[in-house]
Design a protein around this motif. Sequence first.
Motif, PDB file in Angstrom:
ATOM      1  N   SER A 140       0.667  -1.079  -0.570  1.00 50.82           N
ATOM      2  CA  SER A 140       0.178   0.104  -0.175  1.00 50.82           C
ATOM      3  C   SER A 140       0.726   1.043  -0.281  1.00 50.82           C
ATOM      4  O   SER A 140       0.650   1.950  -0.452  1.00 50.82           O
ATOM      5  N   PRO A 141       1.522   1.036   0.158  1.00 47.44           N
ATOM      6  CA  PRO A 141       3.068   2.407   0.544  1.00 47.44           C
ATOM      7  C   PRO A 141       2.840   2.657  -0.873  1.00 47.44           C
ATOM      8  O   PRO A 141       3.399   3.955  -1.363  1.00 47.44           O
ATOM      9  N   VAL A 142       3.571   1.734  -2.134  1.00 44.97           N
ATOM     10  CA  VAL A 142       4.224   1.729  -2.984  1.00 44.97           C
ATOM     11  C   VAL A 142       3.728   1.234  -4.291  1.00 44.97           C
ATOM     12  O   VAL A 142       3.899   2.163  -5.327  1.00 44.97           O
ATOM     13  N   TRP A 143       2.169   0.197  -4.328  1.00 48.96           N
ATOM     14  CA  TRP A 143       1.844   0.377  -5.481  1.00 48.96           C
ATOM     15  C   TRP A 143       1.043   1.198  -5.803  1.00 48.96           C
ATOM     16  O   TRP A 143       1.073   1.578  -7.244  1.00 48.96           O
ATOM     17  N   PRO A 144       0.585   1.733  -5.140  1.00 48.67           N
ATOM     18  CA  PRO A 144      -0.611   3.220  -5.588  1.00 48.67           C
ATOM     19  C   PRO A 144       0.024   4.025  -6.230  1.00 48.67           C
ATOM     20  O   PRO A 144      -0.872   4.707  -7.584  1.00 48.67           O
ATOM     21  N   ASP A 145       1.500   4.793  -6.464  1.00 44.66           N
ATOM     22  CA  ASP A 145       1.997   5.690  -7.012  1.00 44.66           C
ATOM     23  C   ASP A 145       2.926   4.798  -8.813  1.00 44.66           C
ATOM     24  O   ASP A 145       3.121   5.049  -9.153  1.00 44.66           O
ATOM     25  N   MET A 146       3.092   3.655  -8.488  1.00 45.42           N
ATOM     26  CA  MET A 146       3.783   2.839  -9.540  1.00 45.42           C
ATOM     27  C   MET A 146       2.929   2.521 -11.183  1.00 45.42           C
ATOM     28  O   MET A 146       1.653   2.169 -10.440  1.00 45.42           O
ATOM     29  N   ASN A 147       3.081   2.317 -12.455  1.00 40.51           N
ATOM     30  CA  ASN A 147       2.829   2.452 -12.964  1.00 40.51           C
ATOM     31  C   ASN A 147       2.368   1.543 -13.182  1.00 40.51           C
ATOM     32  O   ASN A 147       1.311   0.917 -14.255  1.00 40.51           O
ATOM     33  N   GLU A 148       3.172   0.407 -13.226  1.00 40.85           N
ATOM     34  CA  GLU A 148       2.857  -0.858 -12.864  1.00 40.85           C
ATOM     35  C   GLU A 148       2.091  -1.715 -13.212  1.00 40.85           C
ATOM     36  O   GLU A 148       1.656  -2.717 -12.580  1.00 40.85           O
ATOM     37  N   PHE A 149       1.032  -1.407 -12.161  1.00 39.87           N
ATOM     38  CA  PHE A 149       0.806  -1.482 -11.200  1.00 39.87           C
ATOM     39  C   PHE A 149      -0.920  -0.760 -11.010  1.00 39.87           C
ATOM     40  O   PHE A 149      -1.829  -0.367 -10.241  1.00 39.87           O
ATOM     41  N   ALA A 150      -1.255   0.317 -12.655  1.00 36.15           N
ATOM     42  CA  ALA A 150      -2.498   1.395 -12.043  1.00 36.15           C
ATOM     43  C   ALA A 150      -4.125   0.800 -12.451  1.00 36.15           C
ATOM     44  O   ALA A 150      -4.585   1.114 -11.175  1.00 36.15           O
ATOM     45  N   HIS A 151      -3.554   0.065 -13.056  1.00 38.70           N
ATOM     46  CA  HIS A 151      -5.049  -1.033 -12.785  1.00 38.70           C
ATOM     47  C   HIS A 151      -5.621  -1.506 -11.628  1.00 38.70           C
ATOM     48  O   HIS A 151      -6.580  -1.528 -11.210  1.00 38.70           O
ATOM     49  N   TYR A 152      -4.294  -1.715 -10.642  1.00 43.41           N
ATOM     50  CA  TYR A 152      -5.490  -2.391  -9.162  1.00 43.41           C
ATOM     51  C   TYR A 152      -5.716  -1.220  -8.184  1.00 43.41           C
ATOM     52  O   TYR A 152      -6.155  -1.149  -7.525  1.00 43.41           O
ATOM     53  N   LYS A 153      -4.858   0.132  -9.152  1.00 44.87           N
ATOM     54  CA  LYS A 153      -5.191   0.960  -7.741  1.00 44.87           C
ATOM     55  C   LYS A 153      -6.913   1.137  -7.680  1.00 44.87           C
ATOM     56  O   LYS A 153      -7.877   1.955  -6.926  1.00 44.87           O
ATOM     57  N   THR A 154      -7.538   1.266  -8.651  1.00 47.27           N
ATOM     58  CA  THR A 154      -8.966   1.717  -8.998  1.00 47.27           C
ATOM     59  C   THR A 154     -10.359  -0.070  -8.743  1.00 47.27           C
ATOM     60  O   THR A 154     -11.349   0.468  -8.168  1.00 47.27           O
ATOM     61  N   MET A 155      -9.430  -0.974  -8.585  1.00 47.31           N
ATOM     62  CA  MET A 155      -9.761  -1.994  -8.584  1.00 47.31           C
ATOM     63  C   MET A 155     -10.097  -2.116  -6.978  1.00 47.31           C
ATOM     64  O   MET A 155      -9.564  -1.879  -6.106  1.00 47.31           O
ATOM     65  N   PRO A 156     -11.254  -2.745  -6.616  1.00 48.35           N
ATOM     66  CA  PRO A 156     -11.628  -2.769  -4.401  1.00 48.35           C
ATOM     67  C   PRO A 156     -10.524  -3.980  -4.611  1.00 48.35           C
ATOM     68  O   PRO A 156     -10.275  -4.764  -4.966  1.00 48.35           O
TER      69      PRO A 156
END
Length: 190
Positions: free
Chosen positions: A66-82
């Motif tokens: 949670s401190p890292v993935w929200p700002d990573m382009n590689e995981f952008a799609h996960y940001k909008t997922m529940p």
Amino acid sequence: MRTLISSAFISLDGVMEGPGGEPGYRNSGWTFKDVEFAPEAFDIKGREQQESTAVLMGRTSYEAFSPVWPDMNEFAHYKTMPKYVVSTTLTEEKLVSNWGETTILRSLDEVAALKETDGGPIIVHGSVALNHSLADAGLIDRYHLLVYPLLLGAGKRLFPATDKDTQKLKLVEHAVYSNGLQMNVLDVVR
């Protein structure tokens, strides 16, 4: 019923601990330092983001991601997922505010109920203890494994050591890459 997919980087001997460089594990970072990079081996990671509709994780993995993935382009799609975090100790005020909707589940019964809801696949990343509990409870439907040609010896393993009846898996997709990495997609046979 929604499909619950466990996705993991594992060594040939089943270790999943410390693939990205987490502190405290002697072989930490083994996915990047010990095997030549082959980008095509990671195509499945992009597919997972496109095909999944929710992310499930344990508290420890949530606190790492949670401190890292929200700002990573590689995981952008996960940001909008529940996102769903299985924990008896995590509190609402410990959830990050920049990673979209996150729900705390307090038991495996709540995970089983989530699987009964409408929607597409739910992906589990990391989460050693949660993977063990989910496997023992018969809640995992599929494994996405990137198997590294390494023997790490000690370390946390993906599969639980519970004494139980044989569990059959069906290989539904497989690839081998130039660096020796293997991609295995396995369905749990019920």
